[in-house]
Each structure stands twice: as C-alpha cells, then as structure tokens.
Design a protein around this motif. Structure first.
Motif, mmCIF file in Angstrom:
data_model
loop_
_atom_site.group_PDB
_atom_site.id
_atom_site.type_symbol
_atom_site.label_atom_id
_atom_site.label_comp_id
_atom_site.label_asym_id
_atom_site.label_seq_id
_atom_site.Cartn_x
_atom_site.Cartn_y
_atom_site.Cartn_z
ATOM 1 N N GLU A 64 4.989 33.169 45.326
ATOM 2 C CA GLU A 64 3.656 32.626 45.604
ATOM 3 C C GLU A 64 3.379 32.795 47.081
ATOM 4 O OE1 GLU A 64 0.942 28.687 44.621
ATOM 5 O OE2 GLU A 64 3.014 28.839 43.916
ATOM 6 N N LYS A 93 2.918 38.224 49.656
ATOM 7 C CA LYS A 93 1.954 38.384 48.571
ATOM 8 C C LYS A 93 2.320 37.530 47.365
ATOM 9 C CE LYS A 93 0.449 43.085 49.662
ATOM 10 N NZ LYS A 93 0.350 44.494 49.168
ATOM 11 N N THR A 94 1.294 37.077 46.664
ATOM 12 C CA THR A 94 1.503 36.351 45.416
ATOM 13 C C THR A 94 1.704 37.342 44.288
ATOM 14 O OG1 THR A 94 0.167 34.466 46.133
ATOM 15 C CG2 THR A 94 0.482 34.742 43.761
ATOM 16 N N SER A 95 2.763 37.166 43.521
ATOM 17 C CA SER A 95 3.034 38.042 42.389
ATOM 18 C C SER A 95 2.023 37.810 41.277
ATOM 19 C CB SER A 95 4.441 37.786 41.861
ATOM 20 O OG SER A 95 4.637 38.400 40.604
ATOM 21 N N VAL A 98 2.692 35.155 38.802
ATOM 22 C CA VAL A 98 2.298 33.789 39.155
ATOM 23 C C VAL A 98 0.799 33.608 38.973
ATOM 24 C CG1 VAL A 98 2.146 32.106 41.038
ATOM 25 C CG2 VAL A 98 4.206 33.497 40.781
ATOM 26 N N SER A 99 0.023 34.572 39.446
ATOM 27 C CA SER A 99 -1.436 34.431 39.428
ATOM 28 C C SER A 99 -2.075 34.872 38.121
ATOM 29 C CB SER A 99 -2.045 35.252 40.570
ATOM 30 O OG SER A 99 -1.777 36.639 40.402
#
Length: 273
Positions: A64, A93-95, A98-99
């Motif tokens: 995250e 960076k947010t994977s 996760v998003s």
C-alpha cells in the motif's frame, strides 16, 4: 574541514520499494559510507540503511502506497558526519492486489510458490509434466496440477532450450468499462538471465515484460517469507486495455522467448473500483 553533504537527492517508488539516487561527494573526501534516513507522517527520522554507493534501495515497504521523507548523510573515514542532504518525499506504489478487485487469479500473493506443480525443486520434470506448456483455465484447473512453479525460457536446457508459453483463460460476463490490471508476482528469478516475455491478450501483443534479476535459489526453494530467505521477490503490474477483452472466454498469454526461468508467487487479472 567540513564533510560535504550529498546533493541532488532524487527518488522513485515502485511496488514494495523506493529507489534513491544522489550525486557522490568530491573525491577529496574519503567516504566511509552514506547513511540513509526516512520518516513518515510526523515521526522522526530513523536510519534505514547504509551504502558506499550514491544510491540506495529501501525494500520491504509493503503493498500500500505510503509517502516517506528521505535524507542522506555523508560519513567520512574518521567517522565525521555531514549535515543532512535536502529532503525528498517519495511514495512506494500501491499494488493492484490492494486497490483492485480480483477477476481471475492463480496463487495467493503470499511470497510462496508451494501451491504450484513441480514446486520447489522438480523443474527437471517440466518437459514430461507440461509437454505442451501451461494451459490454465480459471475456475476449473488446479494450481497443484496445471500451473508450473517455474516458467522456463530458451536458456534452460532442462526444459528443452526453447521458447515456452503460459495461457491463462478466464470468462467475463460483460466487456469491462475500465482497463483491467495484470498482477504478476515472482518469488525469485534467475540471477543473470531472468530475461523477458511477450504479453498478449486474446492474441494481441500488449508489451514485452522485462523481469528483475533474482537470486537463482528459487529453483530449489519456494518460500521468500522466512527470516534470512535468500530469494529476491519482484513484481510486474501493468494495465491491460479494456478494448482487448470480450464477453465469454479471454486469454492472457506469456511467451518466454528470452532468457531463463522465473518462479511464480501468483498471477492474476484485477478490475478497478
């Protein structure tokens, strides 16, 4: 004589890590090392690493996105420290794991490859087990039987010294209104010949994916999570244009036509909220 501070500090964020670079101090200073400090939110700076080079990779940051403030201090051979460099703020960076929302996947995104066929040290059985390479259908195929832990390339004599491919099939009830995302996580790869693969969606070439060099130990070990694990995980995530998809069955394909093997953690397609 004052120890000069590093200048030109810059950073870029990737999944799970931040890469920092700066200008080396003049050769007139005998540098023992550079000390790298980071802080998040209102917290104080903490030492996160030391390096003799004007670059540093801050790893293990999770999946995250978090913005951290970084600064670097020069430490000379006598142990004297410079003042801190200018501060730079960088976010990892947010994977998409996760998003996003999973559409279809194989594997658990947990740093382990034990759920796959031929894991961890039976790669020599690949030609007999997968004579026509991997053809996996989400919802009906079984990871332990139909998805190979190692994905070989033409540099691998044990797999026939030829190109190999993975077909990943899944159904869509409707054409997506937004781009989808690929999440290809590796727990390791060959240390010198990780190479690359062509990525295709329903027969249309999307991009050539280049893989990070690993530790090679993943050919016999399938767990990157225990303390001191020698494996070098890496992550490939990229958008898949929505116009390439259709109702019914879709196929994401990897063609390993350069280099040696990669070791899978998980492979999947995600939608955007």
């Amino acid at each position: 004589m004052k120890v000069p501070a590093p200048t030109g500090l810059r950073g870029s964020g990737q999944i799970g890590l931040v890469t920092l670079t700066w200008r080396a101090v003049p050769w007139s200073t005998v540098v023992d090392h550079y000390a790298v400090y980071a802080a998040t939110g209102g917290s104080s700076y903490e030492l996160v690493g030391k390096t003799v080079y004007p670059q540093f990779v801050h790893r293990g940051l999770g999946f995250e996105g978090v913005t951290r403030r970084y600064r670097v201090v020069t430490v000379d051979a006598a142990g004297q420290e410079s003042r801190p460099s200018a501060t730079v703020a960088v976010a990892n960076k947010t994977s998409v794991t996760v998003s996003g929302l999973p559409v279809a996947r194989v594997g658990q995104y947990d740093g382990k490859g034990s759920e796959f066929a031929l894991s961890p040290n039976r790669s020599a059985d690949y030609p007999a087990t997968f004579p026509n390479d991997v053809d996996y259908t989400y919802g009906t195929s079984v990871p332990a039987q139909h998805w190979s832990y190692l994905f070989p390339g033409p540099s691998d004599k044990w797999a026939g010294s030829k190109n190999h491919r993975v077909l990943f099939r899944f159904d869509l009830a409707v054409v997506p209104t937004k781009d989808l995302d690929l999440a290809l996580w590796l727990i390791d790869s060959h240390a010198g010949l990780a190479g690359s693969a062509l990525l295709l969606v329903n027969g249309t070439e999307v991009e050539r994916l280049t893989f990070a060099q690993g530790a090679t130990k993943g050919s016999t070990i399938a767990d990157s999570t225990y303390p001191g694990s020698p494996l070098k995980p890496s992550y490939v995530e990229r958008p898949l244009p929505r116009g390439l998809f259709r109702t019914g069955q879709n196929v994401v394909e990897l063609v390993k036509d350069q280099g040696s093997w990669i070791a899978f953690d998980a492979f999947g397609v995600y939608s955007r909220p």
